[in-house]
Design a protein around this motif. Structure first.
Motif, PDB file in Angstrom:
ATOM      1  N   THR A  26       4.171 -18.549   5.684  1.00 52.98           N
ATOM      2  CA  THR A  26       4.998 -19.723   5.938  1.00 52.98           C
ATOM      3  C   THR A  26       5.640 -19.646   7.314  1.00 52.98           C
ATOM      4  OG1 THR A  26       6.935 -20.959   5.157  1.00 52.98           O
ATOM      5  CG2 THR A  26       6.960 -18.581   4.807  1.00 52.98           C
ATOM      6  N   HIS A  86      12.182 -19.260   2.093  1.00 50.45           N
ATOM      7  CA  HIS A  86      11.433 -18.802   0.924  1.00 50.45           C
ATOM      8  C   HIS A  86      12.016 -17.520   0.351  1.00 50.45           C
ATOM      9  CE1 HIS A  86       7.985 -21.599   0.692  1.00 50.45           C
ATOM     10  NE2 HIS A  86       8.219 -21.771   1.978  1.00 50.45           N
ATOM     11  N   THR A 132      -2.912 -23.678  -1.188  1.00 51.19           N
ATOM     12  CA  THR A 132      -1.691 -24.362  -0.776  1.00 51.19           C
ATOM     13  C   THR A 132      -1.505 -25.602  -1.634  1.00 51.19           C
ATOM     14  OG1 THR A 132      -0.445 -25.321   1.076  1.00 51.19           O
ATOM     15  CG2 THR A 132      -2.799 -25.811   0.989  1.00 51.19           C
TER      16      THR A 132
END
Length: 396
Positions: A33, A39, A74
């Motif tokens: 990411t 996250h 994804t």
């Protein structure tokens, strides 16, 4: 087995759906990411590596210098092409990058469907920085819809009634999105619906769909969705034919279409799971390991011939929306209730004290209410009762 999951910002689909499913499958997960801090705040026990995930070359390099991949996945609208290219590079199961591009690029989707004779919608593309005045010719069909070519969540999607308004709206969007291409297309009237599908490249299952409540024009804010276990067979066939024409058939897909006089016409194809907690509801309602099924396809495992989905439930989602900009000063807390046999799950999407502009998209959602029961009338009554009993206040 090592699964690489590409992500931008954290989403409920990833943190509440795919990562728990990966843990249940015993997978070693690496999240790639460009927002690692965000996250880590949501999933501190998962390996998270910083990467320019919008660049497939950077992703290939990051994976090549880490552990050998067994799957690339994804759920982001913005990263489907990149994930498809990376999976193909490593010889792993994945979506066709051409199909992913057709789904993401709304202008290319229209051109392709028309070229293969699947459906023709009048549309024009306005290049980055191009003067909207070129769209004021006599061939423009009003009313029409202006939207970013690669936009999501109805952001900057607006209905226009004439040439002056068309030029004005395009210029406004160009200021907010410098460098973005726009699409102007005919307004497709009809009831807005969705079709949720899951395929492994050989087998495709239709998981049902939703009827969508949309705000009055000129904006298109989804305010609620009602589950439909099976749309009429003729409509489903029309949508699937158009998906086949686009090459869409691997993994999960959320397709929005309108129905008018028995004809189904695609609005957009989101080559990922339906969002805004609809996927969480779908997994619970159908009583299937939906997120595990999706991940398994990206690991090369075939789907079962019968996923075992229940078809006897009723469900609805509702989204209380901000009606003005300002600070949220009062709102209900999270709740899990059982009302007349209906399971109600409410989750806030904004914290009290947060200040926001008015976006006229799903970023205006204050919370989400998921409801599951045995019949639609009881579900609808429970939803209406819950919402009427709550209070959301926004101070300018």
């Amino acid at each position: 087995m090592r699964l690489y999951l590409l992500a931008l910002n954290p989403t409920d689909s990833v943190t509440g759906g795919f990562l728990p499913a990966a843990a249940r499958l015993g997978l070693d997960v690496t999240v790639l990411t460009d927002q690692p801090a965000a996250h880590r705040g949501h999933c501190p026990d998962v390996e998270i590596l910083e990467c320019d995930v919008r660049d497939f070359r950077s992703v290939i390099t990051r994976v090549s210098t880490h552990h050998t991949p067994d799957g690339i996945f994804t759920n982001s609208d913005h990263l489907q092409i990149q994930a498809a290219l990376v999976a193909d590079y490593f010889g792993l199961p994945g979506k066709s990058w051409q199909a992913a591009l057709r789904a993401k690029d709304k202008a290319q989707m229209r051109r392709h469907l028309s070229a293969v004779g699947a459906d023709t919608v009048w549309s024009r593309e306005l290049g980055p920085g191009q003067d909207p005045a070129v769209l004021t010719g006599p061939d423009v069909r009003y009313p029409c819809v202006v939207k970013p070519r690669e936009g999501v969540a109805s952001e900057d999607v607006v209905l226009v009634e004439g040439p002056e308004e068309l030029v004005l709206r395009c210029k406004e969007i160009q200021v907010r999105r410098p460098g973005a291409a726009l699409v102007v297309e005919e307004y497709l009237t009809g009831e807005l619906c969705t079709l949720e599908t899951l395929g492994d490249g050989r087998t495709r299952h239709v998981l049902g769909g939703f009827h969508t409540d949309v705000s009055p024009p000129p904006y298109f804010i989804e305010q609620g969705l009602t589950f439909v276990s099976a749309h009429p067979e003729s409509l489903v066939g029309q949508v699937l034919d158009q998906l086949d024409a686009l090459g869409v058939g691997f993994g999960v897909c959320h397709t929005e279409f309108v129905v008018h006089q028995g004809r189904a016409r695609i609005i957009e194809v989101n080559y990922r799971a339906i969002g805004d907690q609809c996927d969480l509801l779908l997994a619970e309602l159908l009583d299937i390991p939906l997120f595990e099924y999706i991940l398994r396809t990206h690991l090369g495992e075939p789907l079962p011939r019968d996923p075992g989905a229940r078809t006897d439930g009723a469900a609805r989602l509702a989204y209380p929306c901000a009606q003005r900009a300002g600070t949220l000063t009062a709102a209900p807390a999270p709740a899990d209730l059982l009302v007349d046999g209906v399971q109600l799950t409410y989750r806030p999407l904004r914290e009290v004290g947060e200040r926001h502009a008015l976006y006229r998209t799903n970023r205006d959602y204050l919370g989400v209410l998921r409801a599951i029961g045995a019949d639609q009338e009881t579900v609808d009554r429970a939803v209406a009762g819950f919402l009427a009993a709550q209070r959301w206040e926004i101070t300018p």
